[in-house]
Design a protein around this motif. Structure first.
Motif, PDB file in Angstrom:
ATOM      1  N   ARG A 401       0.816  -1.219   0.000  1.00  0.00           N
ATOM      2  CA  ARG A 401       0.000   0.000   0.000  1.00  0.00           C
ATOM      3  C   ARG A 401       0.850   1.269   0.000  1.00  0.00           C
ATOM      4  O   ARG A 401       0.607   2.185  -0.795  1.00  0.00           O
ATOM      5  N   TRP A 402       1.833   1.353   0.875  1.00  0.00           N
ATOM      6  CA  TRP A 402       2.674   2.546   0.942  1.00  0.00           C
ATOM      7  C   TRP A 402       3.371   2.789  -0.382  1.00  0.00           C
ATOM      8  O   TRP A 402       3.344   3.895  -0.927  1.00  0.00           O
ATOM      9  N   PHE A 403       3.977   1.766  -0.933  1.00  0.00           N
ATOM     10  CA  PHE A 403       4.728   1.922  -2.170  1.00  0.00           C
ATOM     11  C   PHE A 403       3.804   2.252  -3.342  1.00  0.00           C
ATOM     12  O   PHE A 403       4.183   3.002  -4.249  1.00  0.00           O
ATOM     13  N   ALA A 411       0.350   9.654  -2.336  1.00  0.00           N
ATOM     14  CA  ALA A 411       0.600   9.521  -0.896  1.00  0.00           C
ATOM     15  C   ALA A 411       0.314  10.811  -0.135  1.00  0.00           C
ATOM     16  O   ALA A 411      -0.253  10.777   0.963  1.00  0.00           O
ATOM     17  N   THR A 412       0.695  11.936  -0.701  1.00  0.00           N
ATOM     18  CA  THR A 412       0.498  13.193   0.026  1.00  0.00           C
ATOM     19  C   THR A 412      -0.974  13.477   0.267  1.00  0.00           C
ATOM     20  O   THR A 412      -1.370  13.941   1.339  1.00  0.00           O
ATOM     21  N   GLN A 413      -1.803  13.169  -0.734  1.00  0.00           N
ATOM     22  CA  GLN A 413      -3.236  13.427  -0.600  1.00  0.00           C
ATOM     23  C   GLN A 413      -3.916  12.404   0.297  1.00  0.00           C
ATOM     24  O   GLN A 413      -4.648  12.766   1.227  1.00  0.00           O
ATOM     25  N   VAL A 414      -3.669  11.122   0.050  1.00  0.00           N
ATOM     26  CA  VAL A 414      -4.374  10.067   0.778  1.00  0.00           C
ATOM     27  C   VAL A 414      -3.931  10.005   2.236  1.00  0.00           C
ATOM     28  O   VAL A 414      -4.744   9.797   3.139  1.00  0.00           O
ATOM     29  N   LYS A 422       9.388  13.212   2.886  1.00  0.00           N
ATOM     30  CA  LYS A 422       9.129  12.032   3.701  1.00  0.00           C
ATOM     31  C   LYS A 422       8.678  10.830   2.874  1.00  0.00           C
ATOM     32  O   LYS A 422       8.431   9.755   3.422  1.00  0.00           O
ATOM     33  N   LEU A 423       8.578  10.995   1.566  1.00  0.00           N
ATOM     34  CA  LEU A 423       8.215   9.865   0.707  1.00  0.00           C
ATOM     35  C   LEU A 423       9.389   8.911   0.515  1.00  0.00           C
ATOM     36  O   LEU A 423       9.210   7.797   0.026  1.00  0.00           O
ATOM     37  N   LEU A 424      10.586   9.354   0.861  1.00  0.00           N
ATOM     38  CA  LEU A 424      11.756   8.484   0.927  1.00  0.00           C
ATOM     39  C   LEU A 424      12.202   8.407   2.381  1.00  0.00           C
ATOM     40  O   LEU A 424      12.018   9.349   3.147  1.00  0.00           O
ATOM     41  N   LEU A 425      12.800   7.295   2.760  1.00  0.00           N
ATOM     42  CA  LEU A 425      13.275   7.146   4.129  1.00  0.00           C
ATOM     43  C   LEU A 425      14.687   7.701   4.277  1.00  0.00           C
ATOM     44  O   LEU A 425      15.417   7.836   3.294  1.00  0.00           O
ATOM     45  N   PRO A 426      15.076   8.011   5.505  1.00  0.00           N
ATOM     46  CA  PRO A 426      16.425   8.536   5.720  1.00  0.00           C
ATOM     47  C   PRO A 426      17.482   7.445   5.613  1.00  0.00           C
ATOM     48  O   PRO A 426      17.235   6.287   5.973  1.00  0.00           O
ATOM     49  N   VAL A 427      18.652   7.812   5.121  1.00  0.00           N
ATOM     50  CA  VAL A 427      19.795   6.915   5.205  1.00  0.00           C
ATOM     51  C   VAL A 427      20.132   6.741   6.686  1.00  0.00           C
ATOM     52  O   VAL A 427      20.157   7.723   7.438  1.00  0.00           O
TER      53      VAL A 427
END
Length: 444
Positions: A401-403, A411-414, A422-427
């Protein structure tokens, strides 16, 4: 089908294992690398080690990223670092993020050893077909790892040679997300001609490559090729079919059904820790992952969930829990690619290219299996939304679902995410300390 069963990795394969630090391994002086992969038996053992490492990284931690970052699952435990995924405020110190990163690079190192050594093995008992199979499967596993790196972090270091000392692959900057995806495709292209067009639901074959290519091209928005590779699997109806009812691919201890394209095998000696996370205390679990109220309502709506209501159940305290992983002992497979995904990939690809009739047919094949009414004609926008909603229910307890929401720009809307970084995770912070060539993603 003969299931992949983990072969204990022999002591001489310790060199192939990454340690807790970034690509850190035992020093070469401890074991001669020339003795690690020298014949057919050690080649096969090394490949089994790569599969085992894939199973490790793809298990609970990566799954929780896909589950918790979406809008179907809640966290009932007390660890605030897990709640970070639901809140979309993941810190670089998050141990789950670190575990997935190091797990992926551990698997990459094992695959790289296979790809580096097996082509040169001199053993009369190792036929050319067997050698190609081992190499092809290693390329497939490496492709999967780079695909996951790209969709989780965007850019990442591309490592294609074995790590022999802790310093070997330090100082390598992150390649771009496009370059990491390109490496995944290059590995899939390398694997495809080496693997036979056979059916094996637990090991990579040419068909497994096609299935992952279909997913890959969907992410790349190359809808023609996404549909093309989905076609190859769907057309093989003798081996791949939507089983009925929905729970037939997992209920009653089922495994390796015609629903499955690729799944991870577990047994009583090597159990699947998914089970404990989902099942309630009365069944020996912790129920730390649980369906949220919104998903429970969708799953139990006869017009939406249909017979997919089998995914949820109530415990003796009246609390809902997920029931995809339920076996005792926990020998449940982890489902990686199912034929339902290929139908919905092709549906989306057809809708995007204007074939609304074909898209509707594919969507309705999945809906009919779920025991819900077929949709009638719709415009492109309505059809794409219907496919998105169908994927939400169909793969609710699988990490999609997330991907899905990220790749479609929804993602931003839903999920009401106001910061697109924040759509990518931190290293992981520890990796930045170990290797100064690594740079953090923006926003962290």
């Amino acid at each position: 089908m003969k299931a992949f069963k983990h072969t204990t990795v022999l002591a001489f394969l310790l060199l192939l294992t990454s340690c807790d630090q970034f690509l850190d391994v035992q020093p070469k002086a401890s074991i001669s690398d020339q003795q690690t992969i020298v014949d057919k038996a050690s080649s096969e053992t090394a490949l089994n080690g790569a599969y085992d490492s894939f199973r490790s990284y793809y298990s609970v931690n990566l799954q929780s990223i896909g589950y918790l970052s979406g809008d179907n699952i809640q966290w009932t435990g007390s660890q605030s670092q897990v709640q970070e995924f639901i809140n979309h405020r993941v810190n670089a110190e998050n141990p789950t993020v670190s575990s997935v990163w190091t797990g992926i690079y551990s698997m990459l190192n094992r695959a790289n050893h296979v790809l580096d050594k097996v082509p040169a093995v001199q053993d009369p008992s190792l036929s050319e077909a067997q050698r190609n199979k081992i190499i092809g499967e290693a390329y497939f596993l490496r492709a999967f790892a780079y695909f996951d790196l790209a969709r989780i972090w965007g850019g990442a270091p591309i490592i294609t040679k074995p790590t022999l000392t802790p310093q070997d692959n330090r100082g390598i900057a992150r390649s771009s997300q496009e370059e990491v995806y390109a490496q995944a495709l290059a590995d899939l292209n390398a694997a495809e001609p080496l693997l036979a067009e056979t059916t094996d639901r637990f090991r990579a074959t040419r068909k497994t490559v096609w299935a992952l290519k279909s997913r890959f091209y969907l992410y790349q928005k190359d809808y023609v090729k996404a549909a093309e590779y989905a076609d190859k699997i769907i057309a093989d109806a003798g081996n791949y079919q939507l089983v009925k009812p929905y729970n037939a691919f997992f209920a009653n201890d089922a495994r390796g059904t015609t629903e499955s394209v690729f799944e991870i095998f577990y047994n009583i000696n090597e159990t699947n820790s998914h089970r404990g996370q989902w099942q309630p205390q009365e069944k020996g679990g912790t129920r730390q992952w649980a369906p949220n109220d919104a998903f429970v309502a969708l799953a139990n709506d006869p017009k939406v969930g249909g017979n997919r209501s089998a995914l949820v159940a109530k415990d003796n305290q009246g609390r809902w829990y997920g029931n995809l992983y339920y076996r005792s002992p926990a020998t449940d497979p982890t489902f990686v690619i199912r034929i339902a995904e290929l139908y919905l990939i092709r549906a989306e690809a057809r809708a995007q290219t204007g074939n609304l009739t074909g898209a509707l047919a594919d969507l309705n094949a999945v809906r009919e299996r779920a025991g819900i009414a077929k949709l009638t004609a719709a415009n492109k926008a309505a059809l794409l939304l219907a496919i998105e909603n169908e994927r939400r229910i169909e793969f609710a307890l699988e990490p999609d679902r997330w991907f899905d929401l990220v790749r479609t720009g929804r993602a931003t809307q839903v999920l009401n995410i106001t910061d697109e970084s924040k759509l990518l995770l931190p290293v992981p912070a520890e990796q930045l300390l170990i290797d100064k060539a690594l740079k953090q993603n923006p926003g962290y």
